[in-house]
Design an enzyme around this catalytic site. Structure first.
Site, PDB file in Angstrom:
ATOM      1  N   ASP A  34     -33.372-133.391  34.709  1.00  0.00           N
ATOM      2  CA  ASP A  34     -33.915-133.452  36.069  1.00  0.00           C
ATOM      3  C   ASP A  34     -33.287-132.359  36.914  1.00  0.00           C
ATOM      4  OD1 ASP A  34     -35.541-135.956  37.668  1.00  0.00           O
ATOM      5  OD2 ASP A  34     -34.604-134.366  38.878  1.00  0.00           O
ATOM      6  N   GLN A  35     -34.111-131.773  37.759  1.00  0.00           N
ATOM      7  CA  GLN A  35     -33.600-130.720  38.636  1.00  0.00           C
ATOM      8  C   GLN A  35     -32.630-131.280  39.679  1.00  0.00           C
ATOM      9  OE1 GLN A  35     -37.253-129.283  40.343  1.00  0.00           O
ATOM     10  NE2 GLN A  35     -37.585-131.110  41.561  1.00  0.00           N
ATOM     11  N   SER A  46     -36.740-142.166  44.288  1.00  0.00           N
ATOM     12  CA  SER A  46     -35.467-142.326  45.000  1.00  0.00           C
ATOM     13  C   SER A  46     -35.630-143.082  46.312  1.00  0.00           C
ATOM     14  CB  SER A  46     -34.860-140.953  45.274  1.00  0.00           C
ATOM     15  OG  SER A  46     -34.758-140.222  44.082  1.00  0.00           O
ATOM     16  N   HIS A 224     -46.989-139.945  52.822  1.00  0.00           N
ATOM     17  CA  HIS A 224     -47.393-141.296  53.216  1.00  0.00           C
ATOM     18  C   HIS A 224     -46.228-141.883  54.011  1.00  0.00           C
ATOM     19  CE1 HIS A 224     -47.774-145.605  52.595  1.00  0.00           C
ATOM     20  NE2 HIS A 224     -46.975-145.620  51.565  1.00  0.00           N
ATOM     21  N   TYR A 258     -48.754-152.254  54.675  1.00  0.00           N
ATOM     22  CA  TYR A 258     -48.033-153.215  53.840  1.00  0.00           C
ATOM     23  C   TYR A 258     -46.609-153.390  54.365  1.00  0.00           C
ATOM     24  CZ  TYR A 258     -46.084-149.085  51.447  1.00  0.00           C
ATOM     25  OH  TYR A 258     -45.457-147.898  51.159  1.00  0.00           O
ATOM     26  N   VAL A 358     -44.615-146.865  40.725  1.00  0.00           N
ATOM     27  CA  VAL A 358     -43.560-147.730  40.185  1.00  0.00           C
ATOM     28  C   VAL A 358     -44.222-148.943  39.524  1.00  0.00           C
ATOM     29  CG1 VAL A 358     -41.649-149.250  40.811  1.00  0.00           C
ATOM     30  CG2 VAL A 358     -41.888-147.018  41.939  1.00  0.00           C
ATOM     31  N   THR A 359     -45.252-149.443  40.182  1.00  0.00           N
ATOM     32  CA  THR A 359     -45.969-150.637  39.715  1.00  0.00           C
ATOM     33  C   THR A 359     -46.402-150.536  38.255  1.00  0.00           C
ATOM     34  OG1 THR A 359     -46.776-150.987  41.947  1.00  0.00           O
ATOM     35  CG2 THR A 359     -48.040-152.036  40.188  1.00  0.00           C
ATOM     36  N   TYR A 535     -76.638-143.489  14.201  1.00  0.00           N
ATOM     37  CA  TYR A 535     -75.759-144.119  15.191  1.00  0.00           C
ATOM     38  C   TYR A 535     -74.461-144.474  14.486  1.00  0.00           C
ATOM     39  CZ  TYR A 535     -73.926-147.404  18.640  1.00  0.00           C
ATOM     40  OH  TYR A 535     -73.123-148.045  19.557  1.00  0.00           O
ATOM     41  N   ASP A 548     -68.914-144.475  20.741  1.00  0.00           N
ATOM     42  CA  ASP A 548     -70.108-144.618  19.903  1.00  0.00           C
ATOM     43  C   ASP A 548     -70.932-143.350  20.061  1.00  0.00           C
ATOM     44  OD1 ASP A 548     -70.991-145.208  22.492  1.00  0.00           O
ATOM     45  OD2 ASP A 548     -72.536-146.584  21.788  1.00  0.00           O
ATOM     46  N   LEU A 648     -86.010-135.695  24.560  1.00  0.00           N
ATOM     47  CA  LEU A 648     -86.506-134.324  24.430  1.00  0.00           C
ATOM     48  C   LEU A 648     -85.467-133.367  25.001  1.00  0.00           C
ATOM     49  CD1 LEU A 648     -90.147-135.114  25.617  1.00  0.00           C
ATOM     50  CD2 LEU A 648     -89.301-134.965  23.248  1.00  0.00           C
TER      51      LEU A 648
END
Ligand SMILES: Cc1cc2nc3c(=O)[nH]c(=O)nc-3n(C[C@H](O)[C@H](O)[C@H](O)COP(=O)(O)OP(=O)(O)OC[C@H]3O[C@@H](n4cnc5c(N)ncnc54)[C@H](O)[C@@H]3O)c2cc1C
Length: 819
Positions: A34-35, A46, A224, A258, A358-359, A535, A548, A648
Site C-alpha cells: 500500500d502506498q 480508513s 460523499h 443515513y 465495505v458491505t 442450440y 446459452d 434475417l
C-alpha cells in the site's frame, strides 16, 4: 510446487480480506502493498462509517453482503468487535416509500434474509430518536449492523500474516511488469516485487492502476458527505466507547440520508448533494492521520445545509444540536452501481477487485479467491464482472455521466424497466429511423436503443378479439408498459411481425480450430453439415450455465454464435488457442438482424426472394445464404417467440433496405413492427429462458429445464464431468412456469414465492401471457413443487395465488414453429 506468488495492491478492506481468503486456502506467498502507512492507509476504508445493509434488488450483492456479515461477526482485535449487529432500519415518510419497503422486504425474503416491515411505533421503540409521527413505517433487518472496517483490516492482516502473508506499507506501485502476455511483477517505489498474479484492490485509485497496463477500469471517484454531531444529551450514557452504538443503523431514503451512533454522537451520511467527481490529481497530500488523508476532502458546509434540516425533521433531538466535524469522503461509483471484478483481457494474471463497499468486501474477496484458487466463485458474478460492459461503456465520459447518475439515484425508487435518461442514442440499429417514425418507445440496454412497443400499433388494440383484450394493471406494473403490447403479440401469433434483434450479441468464430473450440466449450454436437444451427450451453467447471448459445455453421470453418453479452466474447477470446488457429470477432455492430415471425412470415419472404423458403427445403434450425429484396441475407429458421419465421441477418449498410423491403411487402399480410414487451411475453409463453435472469452459473442445465441441450454422448466438453449423476430426475430445484390464478395480477420479477406459507423460491422473469390470457412467471422452486402445485407470489404487501403449469404454455407440439 508451491502456491503462486501473489501481489495485492491496496491494504484497504478489499485487499486485506483477499489476503485473508487466499492464505486461508493455503496460498502462502502473498504480499500486500500500500502506498499509505499501515494499517490506516488513507484510503476509503480508513474513514468508512461501515453501515451494512444487506438487502438489494440483486441476489448476488445480497449474498456478498451476508457473507461479509457472517465473516466479520467472527473477527475481533484483542476482544474488540469488528461487527456490531445492531440491526438495520429503513424508514418511510411517503406512501410510495412504504410500498417500496414492502418490495424490499420481498427481495430480502427472496434472497434468504429475514426482514420485516414494521409500524411507526415499533420503529421508534427500536430507534427512540425517531419521531413516530413523522414516519409511516420501516423495514427492519435484525442481522444488519456496523462493520468496523478500520479494525477488521487489522484483524484480517494479522490473520493473513500468521499464515505467511507479508504487508508492506508506504510502498507505492508505479508499474506493472509483464512479459509474453503474462504479469511478472510490480514495480514499486522501493523496488520490483516478482509475482505470478497481481490483484489490484486500489479502490478509487483503480483507473490509475489499470492505466499502468492499459486496462480500462470504469469507475468514477466521487465525494460523499459525512458529518458527526457534537454530543447529544439523548445518547449520553447509552453506549460505551467500546460498543459505540446500540440503535439500529438507520436509513431515510426519502431524503438520501443515513445515520449511526458514535458513542454519544450521531454520524450522518448524505447523498442529497450534487455529485462531486474527484480528479485523482487533486487529492490532498501530506501525512496520513485519522483526520487528514487522501480520501478526505474539505467539508463543503453549504452542500450539507438542506440535509441537516431534513435530519432535524426526522430526528427531533437534532434540532438543538450542532455539527462537530464533517468531511467529503471519496469512494467509487460505476455505470451500473455494481463492483468490478475480473482479469485483464490483455495481461493474464492481472486482476482487479474494485468499486467495492465495505458491505460486500468479504463476499467479493472470497469470490476473487475462489476464482483464483478454484477457477470458479460459488456466488455467481455476471453483474460484477468488469467485462460486462461494452466498449462504448468504457469511455470516460460515459463512465462519468452514468456513475454520477447512479450517485443521484442511489436511494431512489427505481422501476425494473426504468431506462437511463442520459446518455442515450449511443447505439442504434439501421432500422432506428423507421422505428422512430413508427413511434417506438425506446428502452436502453448496454447503450443500445431497443423499442419496447410502437405507438403506430395503438389502433390495433381496438381490433383485438375479446380474449386478447389487455387487462388493467396496477399503477406500478403499468409503468413503462402499454396495452399496445397485447396487439403486437396478437399480430405475431396471427399474422406477421418484425422484431429488431440487432442488439443481441453476435460472435464470429472462425479458422481451422473453430470447430474444435466450439466442441470443447459447448454441450452440443457442433460437427454438423454447413447450414446447421444448434442450440447449446456453455458450462463452467461445476456444470453451471455460463451462457446459452445459438451456433450456426456458415462454412466449414466459420460459425456465427448468437450469445448473451460481452462476457461471452471475453470467454471465447480467452479460451481460443494461442496458436492463432481461431479468430473470435464481435460482429454485432457491423451487422443487424430482423426477426420476421408469425404464420405469414413465409409469404413475405417468398414474395421477395428467388430462394426456397419452403418447409421441405428450409427446415427449422437451418440457415442459408439468401437474397431478400436484393439484399444478401444470412437467414436462420429460428424463433424466440415460438412462431414460424426467420432471423434475417445482413450487414449494417444493407439493414435499412432489408427493413423497407420486408415492410413494403408485409403490408399485404398485416405486418407490424413489434417491440420487446410483446417479445418477452411470447418467449415466456414458449418456455424460452433468458440467461442472466432465468438461469446463471448457479444452476445446472437440468435444473434450468435445459437438459435437452446437453449431449452427454459427446466425449468431452467443458463442465461435462460435473454433470455426472445429475439428471432431470435427481434435481432438487427447478425453474418452474407459473400462471397467476386470478388472470390479472401481473408481477415483475424477483418476488418471493411461497408454498404452504413458507418462502421457497423467487420469480425470475414475469409478464402477461397474451395468448393464454393470464399473467405468467418463471420461478426457482423446489422440485417437489410439481405441476398443479398452488403457490403464492408476494407482490409488495399482498400475496397473489398462482399455479405451477406444464410448459410450454403455447404450442408444446411445435406445430407452429415447424410449420
Ligand atoms: C463518506 C463515506 C461513507 C461510506 N460509508 C459506507 C458505509 O456505510 N458502508 C459501506 O459499505 N461502505 C461505505 N463507504 C464505501 C467504502 O468506504 C469503500 O467502498 C471501501 O472502503 C473501499 O475499500 P477498498 O479496499 O476497495 O478501497 P480503499 O480502502 O480505498 O483501499 C485502496 C487502497 O489502495 C491503495 N493504493 C491505491 N493506489 C496505490 C498504488 N499505486 N500503490 C499502492 N497502493 C495503492 C490506497 O492507498 C488504499 O489504501 C463509504 C465511503 C465514504 C467515502
Amino acid at each position: 510446487m508451491g502456491s503462486p506468488r501473489v501481489v495485492i495492491i491496496g491494504a484497504g478492506i478489499v485487499g486485506t480480506n483477499l489476503a485473508d481468503e487466499l492464505t486461508a486456502r493455503g496460498w502462502d506467498q502473498v504480499t500486500v502493498v500500500d502506498q499509505g502507512p499501515l494499517p490506516l492507509t488513507g484510503g476509503s476504508t480508513s474513514h468508512a462509517p461501515g453501515l451494512v445493509f444487506q438487502t438489494t434488488p440483486s441476489k448476488t450483492m445480497t449474498a456478498l453482503a451476508s457473507y461479509t456479515v457472517d465473516k466479520f461477526k467472527g473477527l475481533d482485535v484483542d476482544g474488540e468487535w469488528c461487527f456490531n449487529q445492531v440491526g438495520g432500519l429503513e424508514v418511510a415518510t411517503t406512501s410510495q416509500r412504504l410500498a417500496e419497503l414492502h418490495r424490499r422486504q420481498g427481495w430480502a425474503t427472496s434472497w434468504g434474509v429475514d426482514a420485516r416491515v414494521i409500524e411507526p411505533e415499533e420503529c421508534a421503540k427500536l430507534h427512540p430518536l425517531l419521531d413516530p409521527l413523522r414516519i409511516l413505517g420501516g423495514l427492519y433487518v435484525e442481522t444488519d449492523g456496523l462493520a468496523k472496517a478500520s479494525r477488521a483490516v487489522v484483524a484480517l492482516s494479522r490473520r493473513a500474516q500468521a499464515r505467511g502473508a507479508e504487508f508492506r506499507g508506504s510502498t507505492k506501485v508505479v508499474g506493472i511488469e509483464h512479459s509474453g502476455g503474462r504479469v511478472t511483477g510490480v514495480t514499486t517505489t522501493t523496488g520490483v516485487i516478482p509475482a505470478d498474479i497481481v490483484v489490484s484492490c486500489g479502490g478509487f485509485w483503480g483507473p490509475d492502476l489499470g492505466a499502468l497496463i492499459g486496462m480500462d477500469v470504469p469507475l468514477l471517484p466521487l465525494a460523499h458527505q459525512y458529518v458527526t454531531t457534537h454530543q447529544l444529551p439523548e445518547l449520553v450514557g447509552r453506549n460505551t466507547e467500546s460498543s459505540e452504538a446500540g440503535f439500529p443503523i438507520l436509513r431515510h431514503q426519502d431524503q438520501d440520508l443515513y445515520f449511526r451512533e458514535h458513542v454519544d454522537r450521531l454520524g450522518i451520511g448524505s447523498y442529497a448533494h450534487r455529485p462531486m467527481p474527484v480528479d485523482l490529481r487533486d487529492l490532498p497530500g501530506g501525512e496520513v492521520t485519522s483526520d487528514a488523508m487522501p480520501s478526505m476532502l474539505t467539508f463543503t458546509e453549504e452542500d450539507f445545509a438542506p440535509a441537516w434540516e431534513k435530519s432535524k425533521e426526522l430526528l427531533p433531538c437534532l434540532r438543538d444540536a450542532t455539527i462537530e466535524n464533517g468531511f467529503n469522503g471519496i469512494f467509487s461509483f460505476t455505470p451500473d452501481g455494481g463492483p468490478l471484478i475480473g482479469e485483464s483481457p490483455d495481461v493474464a494474471g492481472f486482476w482487479i477487485a474494485e468499486a467495492v463497499w465495505v458491505t460486500h468486501s468479504a463476499g467479493v474477496a472470497r469470490a476473487v479467491a475462489q476464482l483464483l484458487v478454484d477457477g470458479r466463485s460459488e456466488v455467481e458474478l455476471h453483474g460484477c464482472d468488469v467485462h460486462r460492459f461494452e466498449e462504448v461503456q468504457l469511455d470516460p465520459q460515459y463512465v462519468s455521466e452514468t456513475s454520477q447518475q447512479n450517485f443521484v439515484e442511489i436511494y431512489d425508487i427505481l422501476h425494473p424497466l426504468q431506462p437511463k435518461e442520459s446518455p442515450r442514442d449511443i447505439r442504434v440499429s439501421p432500422f432506428h429511423v423507421r422505428q422512430k417514425e413508427l413511434g417506438a418507445m425506446f428502452l436502453e440496454s448496454h447503450g443500445w436503443e431497443r423499442p419496447h412497443w410502437f405507438e403506430a400499433n395503438a389502433d390495433l388494440v381496438a381490433q383485438l378479439p375479446p380474449e386478447w383484450q389487455p387487462k388493467p394493471r396496477d399503477e406500478w406494473a403499468a409503468k413503462f408498459h402499454s396495452p399496445i403490447a397485447a396487439a403486437e403479440a396478437w399480430r405475431t401469433r396471427t399474422a406477421v411481425a418484425m422484431y429488431d434483434m440487432t442488439p443481441l450479441k453476435r460472435l464470429e468464430v472462425s479458422g481451422p480450430g473453430a470447430l474444435a473450440l466450439l466442441e470443447r466449450l459447448t454441450t452440443a454436437k457442433m460437427d454438423k453439415s454447413i447450414g446447421a444451427v444448434t442450440y447449446a450451453l456453455a458450462l463452467d467447471a461445476a456444470g453451471g450455465v455460463r451462457s446459452d448459445l445459438t451456433v450456426a455453421r456458415l462454412s466449414e470453418n466459420t460459425f456465427q454464435v448468437g450469445a448473451n453479452g460481452n462476457l461471452d466474447m471475453d470467454y471465447f477470446r480467452r479460451q481460443a488457442p494461442a496458436d492463432g488457429s481461431v479468430t473470435v470477432r464481435d460482429i454485432t455492430g457491423g451487422t443487424c438482424c430482423i426477426g420476421l415471425w408469425g404464420p405469414l412470415a413465409r409469404e413475405v419472404v417468398t414474395a421477395l426472394s428467388r430462394d426456397d423458403f419452403s418447409n421441405a427445403n428450409f427446415k427449422y434450425f437451418r440457415s442459408k445464404q439468401v437474397r431478400i429484396g436484393g439484399v444478401p441475407v444470412t437467414a436462420m429458421r429460428l424463433s424466440y417467440v415460438g412462431e414460424l419465421g426467420w432471423e434475417l441477418y445482413t450487414s449494417a449498410d444493407n439493414g435499412l433496405r432489408l427493413w423497407d423491403a420486408l415492410w413494403a411487402e408485409g403490408q399485404r399480410h398485416g405486418v407490424i413492427a413489434a417491440g420487446r414487451a410483446a417479445f418477452n411475453s411470447l418467449r415466456m409463453e414458449k418456455g424460452y429462458r433468458s440467461w442472466g435472469t432465468d438461469m446463471t452459473t448457479e444452476h445446472n442445465p437440468y435444473e434450468a429445464g435445459l437438459g435437452f441441450a446437453v449431449r452427454l454422448q459427446k466425449e468431452e466438453f467443458h463442465g461435462r464431468d460435473a454433470l455426472a449423476g445429475i439428471s432431470d430426475d435427481t434435481v432438487q430445484r427447478r425453474l418452474a412456469c407459473l400462471v397467476v390464478d386470478d388472470g390479472t395480477s401481473v408481477v415483475l420479477g424477483s418476488e418471493p414465492v411461497f408454498v404452504d406459507g413458507a418462502p421457497v423460491g423467487y420469480v425470475t422473469s414475469a409478464s402477461f401471457g397474451h395468448t393464454v390470457g393470464a399473467p405468467i412467471a418463471y420461478a426457482w422452486l423446489p422440485a417437489t413443487a410439481v405441476v398443479g402445485t398452488g403457490v403464492e407470489i408476494q407482490y409488495f404487501d399482498r400475496r397473489i395465488a398462482a399455479t405451477v403449469a406444464a410448459e410450454p404454455l403455447v404450442d408444446p407440439e411445435m406445430k407452429k414453429i415447424r410449420a
